[in-house]
Design a protein around this motif. Structure first.
Motif, PDB file in Angstrom:
ATOM      1  N   ARG B 200       0.812  -1.218   0.000  1.00  0.00           N
ATOM      2  CA  ARG B 200       0.000   0.000   0.000  1.00  0.00           C
ATOM      3  C   ARG B 200       0.846   1.267   0.000  1.00  0.00           C
ATOM      4  NH1 ARG B 200      -4.794   1.090   4.358  1.00  0.00           N
ATOM      5  NH2 ARG B 200      -5.032   3.316   4.040  1.00  0.00           N
ATOM      6  N   ASN B 201       1.836   1.322   0.882  1.00  0.00           N
ATOM      7  CA  ASN B 201       2.654   2.539   0.957  1.00  0.00           C
ATOM      8  C   ASN B 201       3.641   2.641  -0.204  1.00  0.00           C
ATOM      9  OD1 ASN B 201       1.508   3.673   3.276  1.00  0.00           O
ATOM     10  ND2 ASN B 201       2.647   2.248   4.572  1.00  0.00           N
ATOM     11  N   GLY B 202       4.085   1.487  -0.703  1.00  0.00           N
ATOM     12  CA  GLY B 202       4.941   1.508  -1.883  1.00  0.00           C
ATOM     13  C   GLY B 202       4.182   2.098  -3.074  1.00  0.00           C
ATOM     14  N   ARG B 203       2.937   1.657  -3.263  1.00  0.00           N
ATOM     15  CA  ARG B 203       2.123   2.182  -4.367  1.00  0.00           C
ATOM     16  C   ARG B 203       1.844   3.676  -4.171  1.00  0.00           C
ATOM     17  NH1 ARG B 203      -2.820  -0.744  -4.065  1.00  0.00           N
ATOM     18  NH2 ARG B 203      -2.096  -2.075  -2.382  1.00  0.00           N
ATOM     19  N   ARG B 204       1.590   4.064  -2.944  1.00  0.00           N
ATOM     20  CA  ARG B 204       1.330   5.467  -2.634  1.00  0.00           C
ATOM     21  C   ARG B 204       2.562   6.335  -2.949  1.00  0.00           C
ATOM     22  NH1 ARG B 204      -1.526   9.884  -1.708  1.00  0.00           N
ATOM     23  NH2 ARG B 204      -0.937  11.138   0.066  1.00  0.00           N
ATOM     24  N   LEU B 205       3.733   5.879  -2.546  1.00  0.00           N
ATOM     25  CA  LEU B 205       4.948   6.665  -2.811  1.00  0.00           C
ATOM     26  C   LEU B 205       5.238   6.740  -4.313  1.00  0.00           C
ATOM     27  CD1 LEU B 205       7.202   5.479   0.153  1.00  0.00           C
ATOM     28  CD2 LEU B 205       6.362   7.810  -0.223  1.00  0.00           C
ATOM     29  N   MET B 206       4.954   5.656  -5.033  1.00  0.00           N
ATOM     30  CA  MET B 206       5.128   5.698  -6.493  1.00  0.00           C
ATOM     31  C   MET B 206       4.206   6.734  -7.117  1.00  0.00           C
ATOM     32  SD  MET B 206       5.910   1.980  -8.113  1.00  0.00           S
ATOM     33  CE  MET B 206       4.729   1.033  -7.149  1.00  0.00           C
ATOM     34  N   GLU B 207       2.944   6.728  -6.675  1.00  0.00           N
ATOM     35  CA  GLU B 207       1.987   7.725  -7.178  1.00  0.00           C
ATOM     36  C   GLU B 207       2.478   9.157  -6.940  1.00  0.00           C
ATOM     37  OE1 GLU B 207      -1.898   5.014  -6.080  1.00  0.00           O
ATOM     38  OE2 GLU B 207      -1.761   7.036  -5.231  1.00  0.00           O
ATOM     39  N   LEU B 208       3.167   9.346  -5.813  1.00  0.00           N
ATOM     40  CA  LEU B 208       3.680  10.684  -5.478  1.00  0.00           C
ATOM     41  C   LEU B 208       5.024  10.970  -6.149  1.00  0.00           C
ATOM     42  CD1 LEU B 208       2.910  10.677  -1.628  1.00  0.00           C
ATOM     43  CD2 LEU B 208       1.766  12.103  -3.342  1.00  0.00           C
ATOM     44  N   GLY B 209       5.490  10.034  -6.978  1.00  0.00           N
ATOM     45  CA  GLY B 209       6.766  10.233  -7.671  1.00  0.00           C
ATOM     46  C   GLY B 209       7.980  10.082  -6.764  1.00  0.00           C
ATOM     47  N   LYS B 210       7.828   9.280  -5.695  1.00  0.00           N
ATOM     48  CA  LYS B 210       8.902   9.164  -4.697  1.00  0.00           C
ATOM     49  C   LYS B 210       9.642   7.825  -4.800  1.00  0.00           C
ATOM     50  CE  LYS B 210       7.836  12.946  -2.213  1.00  0.00           C
ATOM     51  NZ  LYS B 210       8.788  14.066  -2.037  1.00  0.00           N
ATOM     52  N   MET B 211       9.907   7.372  -6.008  1.00  0.00           N
ATOM     53  CA  MET B 211      10.635   6.111  -6.176  1.00  0.00           C
ATOM     54  C   MET B 211      12.004   6.151  -5.503  1.00  0.00           C
ATOM     55  SD  MET B 211      10.497   3.062  -7.275  1.00  0.00           S
ATOM     56  CE  MET B 211       9.629   2.509  -8.746  1.00  0.00           C
ATOM     57  N   ASP B 212      12.655   7.328  -5.520  1.00  0.00           N
ATOM     58  CA  ASP B 212      13.966   7.438  -4.859  1.00  0.00           C
ATOM     59  C   ASP B 212      13.858   7.171  -3.361  1.00  0.00           C
ATOM     60  OD1 ASP B 212      15.135   8.019  -7.235  1.00  0.00           O
ATOM     61  OD2 ASP B 212      15.327  10.176  -6.881  1.00  0.00           O
ATOM     62  N   ASP B 213      12.755   7.635  -2.782  1.00  0.00           N
ATOM     63  CA  ASP B 213      12.551   7.373  -1.354  1.00  0.00           C
ATOM     64  C   ASP B 213      12.390   5.877  -1.090  1.00  0.00           C
ATOM     65  OD1 ASP B 213      12.620  10.066  -0.917  1.00  0.00           O
ATOM     66  OD2 ASP B 213      10.721  10.167   0.178  1.00  0.00           O
ATOM     67  N   ILE B 214      11.623   5.213  -1.952  1.00  0.00           N
ATOM     68  CA  ILE B 214      11.443   3.765  -1.766  1.00  0.00           C
ATOM     69  C   ILE B 214      12.799   3.076  -1.775  1.00  0.00           C
ATOM     70  CG2 ILE B 214      10.473   1.653  -2.766  1.00  0.00           C
ATOM     71  CD1 ILE B 214       8.198   3.317  -3.928  1.00  0.00           C
ATOM     72  N   LYS B 215      13.586   3.388  -2.806  1.00  0.00           N
ATOM     73  CA  LYS B 215      14.897   2.723  -2.925  1.00  0.00           C
ATOM     74  C   LYS B 215      15.795   3.043  -1.726  1.00  0.00           C
ATOM     75  CE  LYS B 215      14.960   2.345  -7.950  1.00  0.00           C
ATOM     76  NZ  LYS B 215      15.305   3.077  -9.184  1.00  0.00           N
ATOM     77  N   TYR B 216      15.741   4.290  -1.286  1.00  0.00           N
ATOM     78  CA  TYR B 216      16.573   4.701  -0.156  1.00  0.00           C
ATOM     79  C   TYR B 216      16.149   3.972   1.127  1.00  0.00           C
ATOM     80  CZ  TYR B 216      19.038   7.824   3.056  1.00  0.00           C
ATOM     81  OH  TYR B 216      19.869   8.333   4.030  1.00  0.00           O
ATOM     82  N   CYS B 217      14.848   3.861   1.323  1.00  0.00           N
ATOM     83  CA  CYS B 217      14.325   3.337   2.599  1.00  0.00           C
ATOM     84  C   CYS B 217      14.494   1.828   2.756  1.00  0.00           C
ATOM     85  CB  CYS B 217      12.859   3.709   2.771  1.00  0.00           C
ATOM     86  SG  CYS B 217      12.603   5.473   3.061  1.00  0.00           S
ATOM     87  N   ILE B 218      14.768   1.121   1.667  1.00  0.00           N
ATOM     88  CA  ILE B 218      14.903  -0.333   1.818  1.00  0.00           C
ATOM     89  C   ILE B 218      16.364  -0.788   1.757  1.00  0.00           C
ATOM     90  CG2 ILE B 218      12.588  -0.751   0.887  1.00  0.00           C
ATOM     91  CD1 ILE B 218      13.999  -1.703  -1.691  1.00  0.00           C
ATOM     92  N   ARG B 219      17.290   0.158   1.729  1.00  0.00           N
ATOM     93  CA  ARG B 219      18.701  -0.245   1.783  1.00  0.00           C
ATOM     94  C   ARG B 219      18.960  -0.957   3.114  1.00  0.00           C
ATOM     95  NH1 ARG B 219      22.044   4.819   1.321  1.00  0.00           N
ATOM     96  NH2 ARG B 219      20.609   5.233   3.045  1.00  0.00           N
ATOM     97  N   GLU B 220      19.723  -2.027   3.062  1.00  0.00           N
ATOM     98  CA  GLU B 220      19.884  -2.858   4.259  1.00  0.00           C
ATOM     99  C   GLU B 220      21.277  -2.720   4.852  1.00  0.00           C
ATOM    100  OE1 GLU B 220      18.121  -6.824   3.911  1.00  0.00           O
ATOM    101  OE2 GLU B 220      17.034  -6.190   2.121  1.00  0.00           O
ATOM    102  N   ASP B 221      21.311  -2.643   6.194  1.00  0.00           N
ATOM    103  CA  ASP B 221      22.584  -2.691   6.938  1.00  0.00           C
ATOM    104  C   ASP B 221      23.636  -1.729   6.421  1.00  0.00           C
ATOM    105  OD1 ASP B 221      21.914  -4.653   8.830  1.00  0.00           O
ATOM    106  OD2 ASP B 221      22.151  -6.216   7.330  1.00  0.00           O
ATOM    107  N   ILE B 222      23.279  -0.463   6.364  1.00  0.00           N
ATOM    108  CA  ILE B 222      24.250   0.495   5.850  1.00  0.00           C
ATOM    109  C   ILE B 222      24.728   1.487   6.911  1.00  0.00           C
ATOM    110  CG2 ILE B 222      23.579   0.471   3.412  1.00  0.00           C
ATOM    111  CD1 ILE B 222      22.054   3.219   4.630  1.00  0.00           C
ATOM    112  N   THR B 223      24.221   1.383   8.124  1.00  0.00           N
ATOM    113  CA  THR B 223      24.662   2.330   9.157  1.00  0.00           C
ATOM    114  C   THR B 223      24.597   1.688  10.539  1.00  0.00           C
ATOM    115  OG1 THR B 223      24.158   4.434  10.268  1.00  0.00           O
ATOM    116  CG2 THR B 223      22.305   3.278   9.296  1.00  0.00           C
ATOM    117  N   ASP B 224      25.444   2.198  11.441  1.00  0.00           N
ATOM    118  CA  ASP B 224      25.431   1.728  12.834  1.00  0.00           C
ATOM    119  C   ASP B 224      24.587   2.625  13.724  1.00  0.00           C
ATOM    120  OD1 ASP B 224      27.022  -0.438  12.340  1.00  0.00           O
ATOM    121  OD2 ASP B 224      28.891   0.625  12.762  1.00  0.00           O
TER     122      ASP B 224
END
Lengths: 238, 238
Positions: B200-224
């Motif tokens: 649901r939220n993935g589709r919502r962010l796509m509708e808002l043109g926020k694909m970069d946010d989706i990609k950014y938010c699912i990056r795994e294990d990149i910070t302590d």
């Protein structure tokens, strides 16, 4: 596209979302299996009620009906039958009406009584259920009964199995809980028994010495019985 | 044995169950990632609030703080920043305090403010979070924020990843939703991006043109970075 909405609990059902479509209600431990078994063994109809008082009132109207049901997984005093499907033998229920008082399963049915059609599912009849679903073009709700307002593993995995076996899945947009149900079913499908022994209701039934009920309730695809609920009675769907 | 209780939504948190233990709050899209990013980029502290009015009141007390946040995924009028983690650059937030108004993430934090310790998690910091969890012997709650009171796929899969990577899992009894989260994470772990595009939220962010946010938010294990909330402010956990 139609919507396929899986609800984690009956408390989370949104009436406006379900009233124009089909609803499938799941209460694996144990109401779904008791209902399926009773109809399979020749029961005429089942009248689900939430309150014990309502059950006694219906008994006055239908003195020949059996009284079945539970409170906190235990048979109700003065009732003919509990909520173990193993009690609903042909000898006891064939040709009979049953007034069935369960705290959770009955309320799950009531939560979708505004839907166009309501069916009862468990692992036992999923082949028959999916076949019937495939003949309907409409929005669909799968209502996992849950336990005291929290999601139940067994109901959710059964919902996941329905999704997994629908040949018409491409017609639907799945909600998030549906994707969770489907994913976890795929993960656990080869170890349903072991997994459900870890569930809240699985542990509760073990504590009550009901391992036979657990084993009975997770048998898969063993009957074509599809119970249908019309807002008052549950009968065999034709 | 300790309890590891995963809650599908912040609305389902039971205060009595969480007050003696540890709580981990997850709002993948996007509050968790915004908080982690802001602290990673040198923000001094973050004051989460649910209401826009409260944000303006705090701004009077802390006139040098930035105002960030969203309503219905969109930046609030007059605010310095929205709820996209990509806005919280070092240039903008380093050394600054931030008043952060989100409808859902802030309420999720408030729902566990009685816990002994509250940490904020997303896919980005799960390695660091699990390491910290492993040093604590207590009941644990993982609170998936959810969306308008319904479970969210992204939060639940992140909860499943925490469970999957806990080396001390045998210390805990998992609740049913935890078993669902764990199972579905195992099923979807190699296709998190594709799966969350269906959420649901993935589709919502796509509708808002926020694909970069989706990609950014699912990056795994990149910070302590492990944000810690004390009932008032979120700061870096030491």
């Amino acid at each position: 596209m139609y919507r396929l909405t899986v609800y984690p609990t009956w408390q989370s059902v949104v009436e406006a979302e379900i009233k124009d479509g089909l609803a499938v209600v799941i209460d694996v431990f144990r109401a779904s299996n008791t209902i399926i078994t009773a109809l399979n063994n020749g029961a005429k109809e089942i009248l689900p009620v939430s309150e014990i008082e309502t059950a006694w009132e219906l008994k006055e109207i239908h003195p020949d009906y059996l009284l079945g049901g539970e409170r906190n997984s235990i048979k109700i005093q003065g009732f003919d039958l509990g909520n173990s499907p193993l009690e609903y033998t042909g000898e006891k229920v064939s040709g009979k009406g049953i007034i069935f008082a369960t705290s959770n399963g009955s309320r799950a049915l009531k939560s979708v009584e505004k839907a166009q059609k309501v069916w009862v599912a468990s692992f036992a009849n999923i082949g028959a259920i999916t076949e019937k679903i495939q003949s309907v073009s409409a929005d669909m709700a799968i209502v996992c009964s849950g336990t005291l307002g929290t999601p139940s593993l067994e109901d959710t995995l059964a919902a996941g199995k329905i999704i997994n076996e629908l040949s018409t899945l491409e017609k639907y947009t799945l909600n998030d809980y549906g994707l969770l149900a489907w994913g976890s079913y795929q993960r656990y499908k080869n170890e349903i028994f072991e997994t459900l022994l870890k569930s809240r209701n699985g542990r509760r039934l073990m504590e009550l010495g009901k391992m036979d009920d657990i084993k009975y309730c997770i048998r898969e695809d063993i009957t074509d019985v599809v119970p249908q609920y019309d807002g008052k009675a549950i009968t065999l769907s034709m």
